[in-house]
Design a protein around this motif. Structure first.
Motif, PDB file in Angstrom:
ATOM      1  N   THR A  48      38.937  36.627  53.437  1.00 18.16           N
ATOM      2  CA  THR A  48      39.867  35.544  53.781  1.00 18.16           C
ATOM      3  C   THR A  48      39.467  34.860  55.091  1.00 18.16           C
ATOM      4  O   THR A  48      39.540  33.639  55.230  1.00 18.16           O
ATOM      5  CB  THR A  48      41.297  36.109  53.913  1.00 18.16           C
ATOM      6  OG1 THR A  48      41.611  36.803  52.719  1.00 18.16           O
ATOM      7  CG2 THR A  48      42.307  35.013  54.151  1.00 18.16           C
ATOM      8  N   ILE A  49      39.019  35.687  56.047  1.00 20.82           N
ATOM      9  CA  ILE A  49      38.655  35.167  57.368  1.00 20.82           C
ATOM     10  C   ILE A  49      37.526  34.136  57.264  1.00 20.82           C
ATOM     11  O   ILE A  49      37.486  33.161  58.023  1.00 20.82           O
ATOM     12  CB  ILE A  49      38.268  36.344  58.302  1.00 20.82           C
ATOM     13  CG1 ILE A  49      39.548  37.054  58.766  1.00 20.82           C
ATOM     14  CG2 ILE A  49      37.445  35.868  59.490  1.00 20.82           C
ATOM     15  CD1 ILE A  49      39.302  38.366  59.503  1.00 20.82           C
TER      16      ILE A  49
ATOM     17  N   MET B 288      37.229  31.819  55.322  1.00 17.41           N
ATOM     18  CA  MET B 288      37.781  30.491  55.034  1.00 17.41           C
ATOM     19  C   MET B 288      38.237  29.756  56.292  1.00 17.41           C
ATOM     20  O   MET B 288      38.530  28.560  56.228  1.00 17.41           O
ATOM     21  CB  MET B 288      39.005  30.604  54.103  1.00 17.41           C
ATOM     22  CG  MET B 288      38.800  31.413  52.845  1.00 17.41           C
ATOM     23  SD  MET B 288      37.583  30.641  51.778  1.00 17.41           S
ATOM     24  CE  MET B 288      38.509  29.159  51.276  1.00 17.41           C
ATOM     25  N   LEU B 289      38.340  30.482  57.412  1.00 14.66           N
ATOM     26  CA  LEU B 289      38.936  29.878  58.606  1.00 14.66           C
ATOM     27  C   LEU B 289      37.846  29.533  59.625  1.00 14.66           C
ATOM     28  O   LEU B 289      37.208  30.416  60.188  1.00 14.66           O
ATOM     29  CB  LEU B 289      39.956  30.840  59.223  1.00 14.66           C
ATOM     30  CG  LEU B 289      41.156  31.148  58.319  1.00 14.66           C
ATOM     31  CD1 LEU B 289      41.955  32.313  58.858  1.00 14.66           C
ATOM     32  CD2 LEU B 289      42.044  29.918  58.182  1.00 14.66           C
ATOM     33  N   PRO B 290      37.649  28.241  59.868  1.00 14.28           N
ATOM     34  CA  PRO B 290      36.570  27.820  60.770  1.00 14.28           C
ATOM     35  C   PRO B 290      36.756  28.406  62.173  1.00 14.28           C
ATOM     36  O   PRO B 290      37.875  28.451  62.686  1.00 14.28           O
ATOM     37  CB  PRO B 290      36.700  26.294  60.809  1.00 14.28           C
ATOM     38  CG  PRO B 290      37.584  25.928  59.666  1.00 14.28           C
ATOM     39  CD  PRO B 290      38.438  27.115  59.377  1.00 14.28           C
TER      40      PRO B 290
ATOM     41  N   ARG C 292      40.610  41.120  53.763  1.00 12.82           N
ATOM     42  CA  ARG C 292      40.792  40.334  54.984  1.00 12.82           C
ATOM     43  C   ARG C 292      39.470  39.682  55.412  1.00 12.82           C
ATOM     44  O   ARG C 292      39.447  38.510  55.811  1.00 12.82           O
ATOM     45  CB  ARG C 292      41.348  41.236  56.099  1.00 12.82           C
ATOM     46  CG  ARG C 292      41.957  40.465  57.252  1.00 12.82           C
ATOM     47  CD  ARG C 292      42.461  41.381  58.352  1.00 12.82           C
ATOM     48  NE  ARG C 292      41.350  42.006  59.059  1.00 12.82           N
ATOM     49  CZ  ARG C 292      41.481  42.703  60.181  1.00 12.82           C
ATOM     50  NH1 ARG C 292      42.681  42.864  60.723  1.00 12.82           N
ATOM     51  NH2 ARG C 292      40.435  43.238  60.762  1.00 12.82           N
TER      52      ARG C 292
ATOM     53  N   TYR D 124      44.184  35.846  66.833  1.00  8.60           N
ATOM     54  CA  TYR D 124      44.035  34.514  66.250  1.00  8.60           C
ATOM     55  C   TYR D 124      45.370  33.768  66.292  1.00  8.60           C
ATOM     56  O   TYR D 124      45.443  32.602  66.682  1.00  8.60           O
ATOM     57  CB  TYR D 124      43.530  34.652  64.809  1.00  8.60           C
ATOM     58  CG  TYR D 124      43.251  33.340  64.117  1.00  8.60           C
ATOM     59  CD1 TYR D 124      42.123  32.596  64.414  1.00  8.60           C
ATOM     60  CD2 TYR D 124      44.129  32.863  63.147  1.00  8.60           C
ATOM     61  CE1 TYR D 124      41.864  31.404  63.772  1.00  8.60           C
ATOM     62  CE2 TYR D 124      43.880  31.662  62.492  1.00  8.60           C
ATOM     63  CZ  TYR D 124      42.749  30.936  62.806  1.00  8.60           C
ATOM     64  OH  TYR D 124      42.501  29.755  62.170  1.00  8.60           O
TER      65      TYR D 124
END
Lengths: 210, 210
Positions: free
Chosen positions: A48-49, A51-53, A45, A182
């Protein structure tokens, strides 16, 4: 020689005391097993996080409680948080790692790792070195989030207020439930958008899947 | 063909959703592992408790909350409880088994097993057959502990009040912490005795070990 009634009871009470110790040990083993089971999922996780602006600034703004611990003016530093990781080493002992990106002329980029340990039910920590932002004005009395990195749990009113509660908020609520916060924040944005524009945003299907 | 920024974000959101499912599954696995770890210890404890006279009537009288659910006149039946066992079959599903000894001319000896199941967060059950005591007068409106065995969670005011809370009190507090309540009750007795008699009772060392 046969056991007397009193001896039987005394033996049963000792056996019960042993059972209590076995239960305590089993519960502790379960906690260790749990941390091991979750660790690899959390590591996936964390990757993966990245990758998220603005993931963490969205999550930390969405959590209602977070803002109660810091100054309103700290949110410019919250917006600079690139990464946040909680790592449980044992059931009584964890670290929080926070990565800040640079704010030009104000904050140097840095990754700060602070370690926490429960002694009985009390949370304690040790100060960690921080490259403090310029322009922080402490005269208002309320401590900045950067003062929390110096929190120990032993200095009373001289240090960051409710440092233990703040650490536990991050370790027990914000980090484990970050995806929930989120997703909530994304829904709020989409709800606002759908009021002015009835066409659905590209994210809706994905966030509903979460 | 290189992934666009939008495609990367969409993929990350899907990966996050997968992580959430993995976390949920892992937490459920941990609960199953926990029940398995505790089961053999609880079985040993159930056997040991049988050696201690009046164990359950002492425990149930010591728990502050228990009396709020039943009639004061039910305590003569509570005193007849010889055994109480909670058996978790899955994390969502458990049974409570209560064994009553005979009260001459009033209550036949019997062992009653009632099964409970969570449907989402709601606890439900099915009525079980009970050989009710004679002389129970229901005209007062407050239901007897024997009415609780008929509780289903679906009949509203017509059935035993707060039957789910009563079941959860037994499964989450009284059964797991019964030794704590038993020890507290023993201490209270010894404290009272030591007020009138300074010599220490024979149980003190043993109960302090618990």
């Amino acid at each position: 020689m046969e056991e007397s009634e009193e001896q039987k009871i005394s033996r049963a009470l000792n056996d019960l005391a042993d059972c209590e110790l076995d239960l305590e040990k089993a519960e502790n083993d379960v906690q260790i097993y749990r941390l091991k089971q979750l660790q690899s999922i959390y590591e996936k996780r964390d990757e993966t996080i990245k990758m998220l602006p603005k993931f963490w600034s969205i999550v930390l703004s969405q959590n209602d409680d977070f803002a109660n611990y810091i100054r309103a003016s700290d949110f410019k530093f919250v917006d600079a948080i690139e990464g946040l990781i909680v790592d449980w080493e044992t059931p009584n002992d964890y670290s929080i790692t926070i990565e800040f990106h640079e704010i030009e002329n104000v904050l140097n980029p840095q990754t700060i790792k602070k370690h926490f340990k429960f002694r009985d039910d009390e949370l304690l920590s040790e100060p960690v070195a921080v490259d403090r932002p310029v322009l922080i004005n402490n005269s208002g009395g309320i401590k900045s989030i950067f003062d929390w990195f110096a929190w120990t749990g032993t200095q009373g009113k001289r240090e960051f207020a409710n440092g233990a509660d703040f650490a536990n908020l991050i370790s027990e609520d914000i980090y484990p439930y970050c995806v929930k916060y989120y997703t909530e924040a994304q829904r709020d944005v989409l709800d606002e958008e759908s009021c002015s524009d009835s066409s659905e945003g590209g994210l809706i299907t994905t966030t509903d899947d979460l």
